[in-house]
Design a protein around this motif. Structure first.
Motif, PDB file in Angstrom:
ATOM      1  N   ARG A 596      21.960  37.514  40.804  1.00 25.38           N
ATOM      2  CA  ARG A 596      21.691  36.740  39.585  1.00 25.38           C
ATOM      3  C   ARG A 596      21.416  35.259  39.867  1.00 25.38           C
ATOM      4  O   ARG A 596      20.848  34.562  39.030  1.00 25.38           O
ATOM      5  CB  ARG A 596      22.881  36.857  38.634  1.00 25.38           C
ATOM      6  N   SER A 597      21.828  34.783  41.032  1.00 27.23           N
ATOM      7  CA  SER A 597      21.593  33.377  41.363  1.00 27.23           C
ATOM      8  C   SER A 597      20.289  33.179  42.129  1.00 27.23           C
ATOM      9  O   SER A 597      19.897  32.049  42.408  1.00 27.23           O
ATOM     10  CB  SER A 597      22.751  32.837  42.210  1.00 27.23           C
ATOM     11  N   ALA A 618      13.502  31.875  35.574  1.00 32.17           N
ATOM     12  CA  ALA A 618      14.758  32.027  34.836  1.00 32.17           C
ATOM     13  C   ALA A 618      14.762  33.278  33.962  1.00 32.17           C
ATOM     14  O   ALA A 618      15.794  33.947  33.837  1.00 32.17           O
ATOM     15  CB  ALA A 618      15.000  30.785  33.980  1.00 32.17           C
ATOM     16  N   GLU A 619      13.613  33.606  33.357  1.00 33.19           N
ATOM     17  CA  GLU A 619      13.589  34.770  32.464  1.00 33.19           C
ATOM     18  C   GLU A 619      13.892  36.066  33.214  1.00 33.19           C
ATOM     19  O   GLU A 619      14.393  37.029  32.633  1.00 33.19           O
ATOM     20  CB  GLU A 619      12.241  34.888  31.748  1.00 33.19           C
ATOM     21  N   VAL A 620      13.604  36.082  34.529  1.00 31.61           N
ATOM     22  CA  VAL A 620      13.920  37.257  35.340  1.00 31.61           C
ATOM     23  C   VAL A 620      15.407  37.273  35.682  1.00 31.61           C
ATOM     24  O   VAL A 620      16.088  38.289  35.539  1.00 31.61           O
ATOM     25  CB  VAL A 620      13.068  37.286  36.624  1.00 31.61           C
ATOM     26  N   LEU A 621      15.931  36.126  36.143  1.00 30.38           N
ATOM     27  CA  LEU A 621      17.348  36.053  36.521  1.00 30.38           C
ATOM     28  C   LEU A 621      18.268  36.308  35.333  1.00 30.38           C
ATOM     29  O   LEU A 621      19.392  36.781  35.507  1.00 30.38           O
ATOM     30  CB  LEU A 621      17.657  34.676  37.121  1.00 30.38           C
ATOM     31  N   GLU A 622      17.784  36.001  34.133  1.00 31.06           N
ATOM     32  CA  GLU A 622      18.616  36.146  32.932  1.00 31.06           C
ATOM     33  C   GLU A 622      18.327  37.439  32.169  1.00 31.06           C
ATOM     34  O   GLU A 622      18.904  37.673  31.098  1.00 31.06           O
ATOM     35  CB  GLU A 622      18.395  34.940  32.014  1.00 31.06           C
ATOM     36  N   ALA A 623      17.468  38.293  32.705  1.00 32.14           N
ATOM     37  CA  ALA A 623      17.115  39.546  32.010  1.00 32.14           C
ATOM     38  C   ALA A 623      18.333  40.462  31.916  1.00 32.14           C
ATOM     39  O   ALA A 623      19.232  40.429  32.765  1.00 32.14           O
ATOM     40  CB  ALA A 623      15.989  40.251  32.757  1.00 32.14           C
ATOM     41  N   ASN A 628      13.084  46.216  32.699  1.00 34.85           N
ATOM     42  CA  ASN A 628      12.008  46.457  33.658  1.00 34.85           C
ATOM     43  C   ASN A 628      10.715  45.906  33.056  1.00 34.85           C
ATOM     44  O   ASN A 628      10.257  46.389  32.027  1.00 34.85           O
ATOM     45  CB  ASN A 628      11.901  47.959  33.923  1.00 34.85           C
ATOM     46  N   ASP A 629      10.153  44.877  33.686  1.00 32.10           N
ATOM     47  CA  ASP A 629       8.960  44.258  33.116  1.00 32.10           C
ATOM     48  C   ASP A 629       8.186  43.540  34.221  1.00 32.10           C
ATOM     49  O   ASP A 629       8.515  43.654  35.401  1.00 32.10           O
ATOM     50  CB  ASP A 629       9.345  43.280  32.004  1.00 32.10           C
ATOM     51  N   THR A 630       7.161  42.788  33.811  1.00 29.72           N
ATOM     52  CA  THR A 630       6.367  42.015  34.755  1.00 29.72           C
ATOM     53  C   THR A 630       6.185  40.592  34.239  1.00 29.72           C
ATOM     54  O   THR A 630       6.222  40.351  33.031  1.00 29.72           O
ATOM     55  CB  THR A 630       4.970  42.639  34.979  1.00 29.72           C
ATOM     56  N   VAL A 631       5.999  39.673  35.180  1.00 30.48           N
ATOM     57  CA  VAL A 631       5.683  38.286  34.821  1.00 30.48           C
ATOM     58  C   VAL A 631       4.577  37.795  35.752  1.00 30.48           C
ATOM     59  O   VAL A 631       4.367  38.348  36.843  1.00 30.48           O
ATOM     60  CB  VAL A 631       6.905  37.341  34.948  1.00 30.48           C
ATOM     61  N   TYR A 632       3.887  36.765  35.294  1.00 31.07           N
ATOM     62  CA  TYR A 632       2.916  36.063  36.139  1.00 31.07           C
ATOM     63  C   TYR A 632       3.631  34.854  36.709  1.00 31.07           C
ATOM     64  O   TYR A 632       4.317  34.123  35.997  1.00 31.07           O
ATOM     65  CB  TYR A 632       1.706  35.639  35.310  1.00 31.07           C
ATOM     66  N   TRP A 633       3.463  34.621  38.017  1.00 30.57           N
ATOM     67  CA  TRP A 633       4.222  33.554  38.652  1.00 30.57           C
ATOM     68  C   TRP A 633       3.436  32.990  39.827  1.00 30.57           C
ATOM     69  O   TRP A 633       2.903  33.748  40.638  1.00 30.57           O
ATOM     70  CB  TRP A 633       5.571  34.116  39.125  1.00 30.57           C
TER      71      TRP A 633
END
Length: 671
Positions: A596-597, A618-623, A628-633
């Motif tokens: 989580r960190s 942050a949106e991934v660490l706090e999910a 289960n999803d995807t983000v652009y980064w």
């Protein structure tokens, strides 16, 4: 000829692809308008150079060729997207199961040598008290390894001497499995079929091994251990992971002849139904309205199990439906990306340029020959050129978006598989430490040690022998240690680390937590940390309390298992990482486990080291757990599509058993 065949087969899928139909309709409209304008020009302009009209016709052919290439290209991308999902599901259903069943092969080998069970089977006359003890011992085992629904101890003659499930009516078995287990040269016997050992089940997945005991100085076969794997429950859990809220996919396991063993939709794919089946399939095959794919397991540590196949069957309309519940990511693929479709863009530019040349030449010729009536025709072609360019521009952007969605689906699914495999693997580690802590030899010697404060060299040797035997069967540990009620190491499984004997275990807080555990179901796991017990690397250490002999309420020591995290986690990520046709895209892809960190637990990227911080959004660490999803980064100036899945445990592991440790699997593909 081959191209025509491919074209015809691709066109058959258009009915399931409304976007393709729309583009095709727009392009055919332009083609028809082109033909109409050309015909009008030809009829009404007798003085125009025939070469110009031929150029118009030739350029139209170039346009038609580009139209066909683009339509087939778009269908091909949609087909690749559908095929990827089908193939991933089929491979995952067999490979995840095989990973699970590999653990069973170690279980049956170890439990068949359990001293209490061996002594029980070697005795011809046992008391009711002993029978009760053995039954409780089996209950303790299955309370931890909850993948089993029954355990039987059977005499060489087939008489059932102990069983977990009291409702199982079997008293004597005539199953040839018993004789096979008694005489085989293999380490164990594995069968899946009906057996009179478990008469209430139409089919049972059984792991059997002979039990041997030293009687009067000679090794004698005294019985057979039979473990019944709860197959139906396990595959139901597996289907939930693989369906991922998508209806319409037939996900199943079939035997080597293609007959259904189990399916997620049993009403549609009943047991025994014959499926079309081909070995060595490279991609899904169309049969009627459906696409299907069958695949063998990749195996796990040389184990391949029974000759089963993962199989997926899906109607075309479902396969091509936009099922994605993932976040909509509207990204523009950079021109220097390996995903960017330069060939299509160049062909589009070529057609536009050819048409522009035709128009310019035509205007020059019309003015020279004073054929002004042809100028409106050329103006119409100019309008057609602009329209075609706009259509193709949108078309290429749409294909790019299909590629993005395909990658989204792959990275999200791969992340889900990676964390699923991890949770299932670590579930076994929690089981191992609790079960081994109940070993009677450990309990007896450590109880005596606590009472007398002494331990003999013979006792240490005996503890070491048992630990070494366990570690030989369960190779995912670099060392297994027994420690007393003060945290002092009494014996180790790894002779290369024998200098630990007599020392206090590091991290006394973990030891103290273990020594205060109140029941046999509880366990302790260290945080993911750097330790001398793992050559200065990061790992988890699993602890369980060794109970006093004759009193399960008191602790006399503990057992500590050093998980070989580096190769084990790396293998999980490597095996679940997506594969692309384009090797340049494969080169941009890597997978990571983080906490989580953002602490890196494992990574397939060499310069992203274990124990370092990964600056995850942050949106991934706090999910939430299970998300289960995807983000652009953008990371290190490279744009990525990132699939992620937060762990949510497996069975009771991390689900109400007192252990909390969220791990996030990330799969990144550069675009």
């Amino acid at each position: 000829m081959q191209h025509q065949q491919d074209s015809r087969s691709y066109r058959e899928f258009i009915q399931y692809l409304p976007e393709v139909k729309r583009y095709l309709s727009e392009l055919e409209h332009q083609d028809l308008w082109w033909t109409t304008v050309a015909m009008v020009g030809k009829i009404n302009n007798e003085n125009i150079d025939p070469q110009l009209l031929e150029s118009i016709v030739d350029t139209q052919k170039e346009f038609q060729n580009l139209r066909d290439i683009m339509i087939e290209g778009l269908i091909g991308r949609y087909l690749n997207q559908a095929n990827s999902e089908i193939m991933l599901k089929a491979q995952a259903v067999i490979d995840i199961l095989i990973r699970n069943l590999f653990e069973r092969t170690a279980d049956v080998g170890f439990l068949a040598t359990d001293n209490d069970l061996v002594d029980f089977m070697a005795s011809d006359d046992v008391s009711e008290e002993t029978k009760g003890f053995i039954h409780r011992r089996i209950e303790e085992y299955v309370a931890k390894y909850t993948v089993y629904d029954d355990v039987l101890l059977v005499s060489p003659e087939g008489k059932v001497r102990a069983k977990l499930d009291e409702s199982n009516p079997v008293e004597k078995s005539f199953d040839p499995l018993i004789q096979q287990a008694l005489t085989t040269d293999e380490e164990y016997v594995e069968v899946y079929r009906h057996s009179d050992l478990f008469p209430g089940k139409p089919a049972s997945l059984i792991y059997a091994k002979r039990i041997e005991a030293e009687v009067s100085g000679q090794l004698r076969v005294v019985g057979v251990l039979c473990l019944s794997f709860n197959f139906e429950d396990e595959v139901e859990r597996l289907f939930k992971v693989l369906n991922n809220e998508q209806d319409g996919y037939g996900v199943m396991l079939v035997d080597d002849s293609g007959k259904v063993l189990v399916a997620n939709h049993p009403e549609k794919y009943p047991v025994g139904k014959q499926q079309a089946c081909q070995y060595g399939m490279k991609e899904p095959v169309r049969s009627g309205n459906n696409l299907y794919f069958a695949t063998k397991t990749n195996g796990y540590q040389g184990f391949y199990g029974l000759p089963w196949l993962g199989y997926v069957d899906v109607p075309s309309e479902v396969a091509f439906d936009d099922k994605s519940s993932k976040k909509e990511i509207n990204v523009t693929i950079p021109k220097d990306s390996p995903l960017y479709l330069r060939d299509l863009e160049e062909t589009n530019l070529k057609v536009s340029t050819l048409l522009l040349i035709v128009i310019l030449n035509g205007k020059i010729l019309s003015i020279k020959r004073d054929v002004k009536a042809f100028l409106p025709i050329l103006d119409s072609f100019q309008d057609i050129s602009v329209d075609i360019q706009e259509i193709f521009k949108g078309f290429i952007h749409h294909i790019h978006q299909v590629l993005v969605k395909t990658i989204q689906g792959k990275v999200a699914f791969s992340a889900a598989l990676a964390v699923e495999v991890m949770d299932r693997n670590l579930y076994e580690r929690a089981n191992d430490c609790r079960w081994w802590a109940l070993n009677s030899t450990f309990r007896q010697i450590l109880t005596e040690h606590k009472q007398t404060q002494a331990i003999s060299a013979e006792q240490v040797e005996r503890l070491t022998e048992v630990l070494a035997y366990i570690n030989k069967l369960y190779t995912v540990y670099t060392n297994i240690m027994l420690y007393d009620h003060k945290g002092k190491v009494l014996a180790v499984s790894n002779p290369a680390e024998s200098e630990l004997v007599g020392t206090l275990l590091p991290r006394p807080n973990d030891t103290a937590r273990c020594l205060s555990l109140s029941d046999t179901q509880a366990y302790v796991v260290s945080d993911f940390h750097q330790t001398d017990l793992y050559s200065g690397r990061h790992t988890y250490i699993y602890h369980a309390a060794v109970k006093e002999w004759g009193n399960l309420q008191k602790n006399v020591g503990g057992i500590a298992l050093v998980f070989d995290s580096e190769p084990e986690f790396a293998a999980m990520l490597e095996e679940t990482q997506p594969k692309y046709i384009n090797n340049l895209i494969n080169d941009t892809t890597f997978s990571v486990f983080v906490d989580r960190s953002g602490l890196v637990i494992s990574s397939t990227l060499p310069d992203l080291s274990v124990g370092t911080q990964f600056e995850v959004p942050a949106e991934v660490l706090e999910a939430e757990s299970g998300q289960n999803d995807t983000v652009y980064w953008e990371w290190r100036s490279q744009p990525y599509l990132v699939g992620y899945r937060v762990s949510e445990g497996y069975r009771e592991y991390k689900n109400g058993d007192g252990y909390e440790n969220d791990v996030i699997a990330l799969v990144l593909t550069g675009i």
